[in-house]
Enzyme design. Structure first.
Site, PDB file in Angstrom:
ATOM      1  N   GLU A  39       6.995   3.242  -0.856  1.00  0.00           N
ATOM      2  CA  GLU A  39       7.271   4.614  -1.293  1.00  0.00           C
ATOM      3  C   GLU A  39       8.490   5.190  -0.586  1.00  0.00           C
ATOM      4  OE1 GLU A  39       3.539   6.781  -1.090  1.00  0.00           O
ATOM      5  OE2 GLU A  39       2.771   5.613  -2.785  1.00  0.00           O
ATOM      6  N   CYS A  85       6.588   0.035  -7.203  1.00  0.00           N
ATOM      7  CA  CYS A  85       5.223  -0.514  -7.245  1.00  0.00           C
ATOM      8  C   CYS A  85       5.187  -1.927  -6.659  1.00  0.00           C
ATOM      9  CB  CYS A  85       4.743  -0.602  -8.687  1.00  0.00           C
ATOM     10  SG  CYS A  85       4.451   0.976  -9.478  1.00  0.00           S
ATOM     11  N   GLU A 100       3.731  -4.610  -7.918  1.00  0.00           N
ATOM     12  CA  GLU A 100       3.946  -5.675  -8.896  1.00  0.00           C
ATOM     13  C   GLU A 100       5.428  -5.949  -9.099  1.00  0.00           C
ATOM     14  OE1 GLU A 100       2.061  -3.018  -9.094  1.00  0.00           O
ATOM     15  OE2 GLU A 100       0.312  -3.305 -10.355  1.00  0.00           O
ATOM     16  N   CYS A 152       0.611  -0.378 -13.829  1.00  0.00           N
ATOM     17  CA  CYS A 152       1.139   0.763 -14.587  1.00  0.00           C
ATOM     18  C   CYS A 152       2.039   0.274 -15.728  1.00  0.00           C
ATOM     19  CB  CYS A 152       1.911   1.716 -13.667  1.00  0.00           C
ATOM     20  SG  CYS A 152       3.562   1.130 -13.227  1.00  0.00           S
TER      21      CYS A 152
HETATM   22  N1  THU Z   1       1.441   1.706  -7.792  1.00  0.00           N
HETATM   23  C1  THU Z   1       1.636   0.363  -7.754  1.00  0.00           C
HETATM   24  O1  THU Z   1       2.086  -0.193  -6.747  1.00  0.00           O
HETATM   25  N2  THU Z   1       1.340  -0.340  -8.870  1.00  0.00           N
HETATM   26  C2  THU Z   1       0.859   0.189 -10.028  1.00  0.00           C
HETATM   27  O2  THU Z   1       0.736  -0.511 -11.012  1.00  0.00           O
HETATM   28  C3  THU Z   1       0.461   1.588 -10.069  1.00  0.00           C
HETATM   29  C4  THU Z   1       0.930   2.425  -8.945  1.00  0.00           C
HETATM   30  C5  THU Z   1       1.804   2.497  -6.618  1.00  0.00           C
HETATM   31  C6  THU Z   1       2.993   3.390  -6.823  1.00  0.00           C
HETATM   32  C7  THU Z   1       2.741   4.463  -5.789  1.00  0.00           C
HETATM   33  O3  THU Z   1       3.262   4.003  -4.545  1.00  0.00           O
HETATM   34  C8  THU Z   1       1.232   4.533  -5.690  1.00  0.00           C
HETATM   35  O4  THU Z   1       0.735   3.335  -6.255  1.00  0.00           O
HETATM   36  C9  THU Z   1       0.610   5.729  -6.411  1.00  0.00           C
HETATM   37  O5  THU Z   1       1.050   5.796  -7.724  1.00  0.00           O
END
Ligand code: THU
Length: 160
Positions: free
Chosen positions: A64, A73, A75, A112
């Site tokens: 983040e 993210c 993935e 996501c």
């Molecule tokens: N996040 C992921 O790493 N992968 C996903 O598929 C969904 C969301 C992370 C992004 C962010 O750092 C946190 O989860 C909250 O959205």
């Protein structure tokens, strides 16, 4: 007018121990990576691990940023690293796990939309499906035999 119905198939296992040793080991790598997430803002840790056809395992976690949209993210962190490091390797399998720092996630957390699109690119590129397993912190594990089940009607280079 014609109606088009789209069907997707997922398999849901009650717990990780119902899966093969190979899949459990890949999920363990995703869990290790999840524990290294940098998620001070959302407090939501995600880890992903990819098994490549050259035997390498690549993993990543969400990273983040104080400028929220600059984060990435788990993935995509993992899949872009795999693509950048082993551009010719095919991705056989992907394991994903998500855990909130505030409460226990007990149901499978799917990737996501943006990550599905990123994974789709590699599935199209390698012309072989990517098996995807995803779970929360504990409990059920969902399996998709291909990214296509998670993102019907993908946008790909055939449209360009
Ligand atoms: N996040 C992921 O790493 N992968 C996903 O598929 C969904 C969301 C992370 C992004 C962010 O750092 C946190 O989860 C909250 O959205």
């Amino acid at each position: 007018m014609k109606e088009i119905k789209i069907e997707s198939t997922l398999y849901v296992y009650d717990a990780l121990d119902e899966l093969s040793k190979e899949v459990r080991e890949l999920m363990e790598k995703a869990i290790e990576s999840r524990n290294k997430a940098y998620a001070p803002y959302s407090k939501f840790n995600v880890g992903a691990a990819l098994l490549l056809d050259n035997g390498e395992v690549i993993s990543g976690s969400n990273q983040e940023n104080a400028s929220y949209p600059s984060g990435l993210c788990a993935e995509r962190t993992a899949i872009y690293y795999a693509g950048a490091t082993y551009p010719k390797a095919k991705i056989l399998r992907m394991a994903i796990t998500a855990a909130s720092q505030n409460q226990k996630t007990t149901s499978p957390i799917p990737p996501c939309g943006a990550c599905r699109q990123a994974i789709a690119e590699y599935e199209v590129k390698q012309k072989e499906p990517i098996e995807i397993y995803f779970m929360g912190e504990v409990g059920a594990v969902a399996k998709s035999n291909s990214l296509a089940n998670l993102l019907p009607l993908i946008f790909d280079s055939s449209a360009l």
